[in-house]
Design a protein around this motif. Structure first.
Motif, short mmCIF file in Angstrom:
data_model
loop_
_atom_site.label_atom_id
_atom_site.label_comp_id
_atom_site.label_asym_id
_atom_site.label_seq_id
_atom_site.Cartn_x
_atom_site.Cartn_y
_atom_site.Cartn_z
N VAL A 68 23.43 -22.16 -8.84
CA VAL A 68 24.23 -22.62 -9.65
C VAL A 68 24.22 -22.01 -11.25
O VAL A 68 25.45 -21.74 -11.60
CB VAL A 68 24.22 -24.10 -9.72
CG1 VAL A 68 23.20 -24.84 -10.58
CG2 VAL A 68 25.60 -24.66 -10.31
N GLY A 69 22.91 -21.71 -11.52
CA GLY A 69 22.72 -20.94 -12.95
C GLY A 69 23.44 -19.85 -12.83
O GLY A 69 24.21 -19.18 -13.83
N LEU A 106 26.67 -18.04 -15.09
CA LEU A 106 26.51 -16.87 -15.74
C LEU A 106 27.36 -15.79 -15.21
O LEU A 106 27.78 -14.77 -16.03
CB LEU A 106 25.24 -16.24 -15.64
CG LEU A 106 23.98 -16.93 -16.34
CD1 LEU A 106 22.76 -16.51 -15.95
CD2 LEU A 106 24.34 -16.69 -17.86
N ARG A 107 28.10 -15.79 -13.97
CA ARG A 107 29.11 -14.91 -13.46
C ARG A 107 30.46 -15.66 -13.98
O ARG A 107 31.39 -14.82 -14.41
CB ARG A 107 28.95 -15.08 -11.89
CG ARG A 107 30.11 -14.35 -11.25
CD ARG A 107 30.46 -14.60 -9.87
NE ARG A 107 31.08 -16.10 -9.89
CZ ARG A 107 31.29 -16.68 -8.53
NH1 ARG A 107 30.91 -16.07 -7.36
NH2 ARG A 107 31.76 -17.93 -8.69
N VAL A 160 26.35 -10.77 -7.01
CA VAL A 160 25.28 -10.30 -6.20
C VAL A 160 23.95 -11.08 -6.42
O VAL A 160 23.12 -11.77 -5.56
CB VAL A 160 24.87 -8.87 -6.65
CG1 VAL A 160 23.44 -8.35 -5.81
CG2 VAL A 160 26.08 -7.95 -6.31
N VAL A 161 23.73 -11.49 -7.56
CA VAL A 161 22.40 -12.26 -7.98
C VAL A 161 22.67 -13.78 -7.33
O VAL A 161 21.57 -14.31 -6.71
CB VAL A 161 22.15 -12.32 -9.77
CG1 VAL A 161 20.71 -13.43 -9.89
CG2 VAL A 161 21.73 -11.03 -10.04
N LYS A 162 23.98 -14.31 -7.60
CA LYS A 162 24.07 -15.68 -7.23
C LYS A 162 23.92 -15.69 -5.68
O LYS A 162 23.38 -16.88 -5.15
CB LYS A 162 25.47 -15.77 -7.50
CG LYS A 162 26.21 -17.48 -7.06
CD LYS A 162 27.25 -17.59 -7.08
CE LYS A 162 28.03 -16.68 -5.95
NZ LYS A 162 28.43 -17.20 -4.84
N CYS A 163 24.76 -14.85 -4.83
CA CYS A 163 24.41 -14.70 -3.53
C CYS A 163 23.12 -14.72 -3.09
O CYS A 163 22.67 -15.30 -2.10
CB CYS A 163 25.35 -13.55 -2.91
SG CYS A 163 27.14 -13.86 -3.19
N ILE A 191 16.60 -16.53 -11.59
CA ILE A 191 17.49 -15.74 -11.77
C ILE A 191 16.84 -14.41 -12.32
O ILE A 191 17.20 -13.39 -11.92
CB ILE A 191 18.66 -16.19 -12.75
CG1 ILE A 191 19.29 -17.35 -12.10
CG2 ILE A 191 19.38 -15.03 -13.45
CD1 ILE A 191 20.33 -18.11 -13.17
N VAL A 192 16.10 -14.56 -13.60
CA VAL A 192 15.39 -13.24 -13.94
C VAL A 192 14.66 -12.68 -12.98
O VAL A 192 14.60 -11.52 -12.90
CB VAL A 192 14.49 -13.55 -15.27
CG1 VAL A 192 13.73 -12.48 -15.75
CG2 VAL A 192 15.62 -14.19 -16.43
#
Length: 162
Positions: free
Chosen positions: A50-51, A55-56, A108-111, A126-127
């Motif tokens: 969700v974070g 950010l997306r 891409v990061v979320k997925c 995330i990082v």
């Protein structure tokens, strides 16, 4: 007969998801999926990624409505109080393409974060996901599917504003 276990990489619109394949599917349906996530990870498991989604979406929607309004203002004939339907359609399509094209890296990061933990836990957040993805696959990993997303974003967004 023997049963084999394989690893399959599914390439989605913007990320690669790894799933373990064996005789039984991972989930029997949406309700089974939700109950299994709740049992194994608790309510937090339902909000994985969700974070990265925020950010997306926050910059993505800024890059959606700002170009839309600017294009509508620019294409509205002098003396008119509102743009015509074609201008609305075109501005919506262009804004959607811009928004989706620029939102792809965080998508891409979320997925990846959402798919993490299906068969193994790879990312701490995330990082860490961004660092690991960059180290293993380079900068291009964040732009896989960006062109397709931008092309898809045009008719989808144009129709929404029509």
């Amino acid at each position: 007969f023997y049963t084999s276990t394989a690893k399959l990489n599914l390439v989605g619109a913007s990320a690669i998801h790894s799933l373990a394949l064996n005789d039984q599917p991972l989930y029997r349906g949406p309700v089974h999926c939700i109950s299994r996530i709740l049992r194994n990870e608790g309510i937090v498991g339902l909000y994985r990624g969700v974070g990265a989604m925020y950010l997306r979406d926050v910059p993505g929607y800024c890059l959606y409505f700002v170009p839309y309004m600017l294009l509508c203002d620019w294409m509205t004939p002098v003396g008119s109080t509102a743009p015509n339907l074609f201008c609305v359609w075109l501005a919506g399509g262009v804004a959607g393409s811009i928004s989706w094209g620029t939102a792809t890296p965080m998508d891409v990061v979320k997925c990846r974060l959402q798919a993490d933990g299906v068969s193994e836990k790879r990312y701490k957040g995330i990082v860490h996901c961004i660092q690991q993805s960059y180290q293993k696959e380079g900068l291009n990993v964040f732009f896989k599917g960006a062109f397709v997303n931008a092309i898809r974003g045009f008719p989808m967004s144009a129709a929404m504003f029509w």
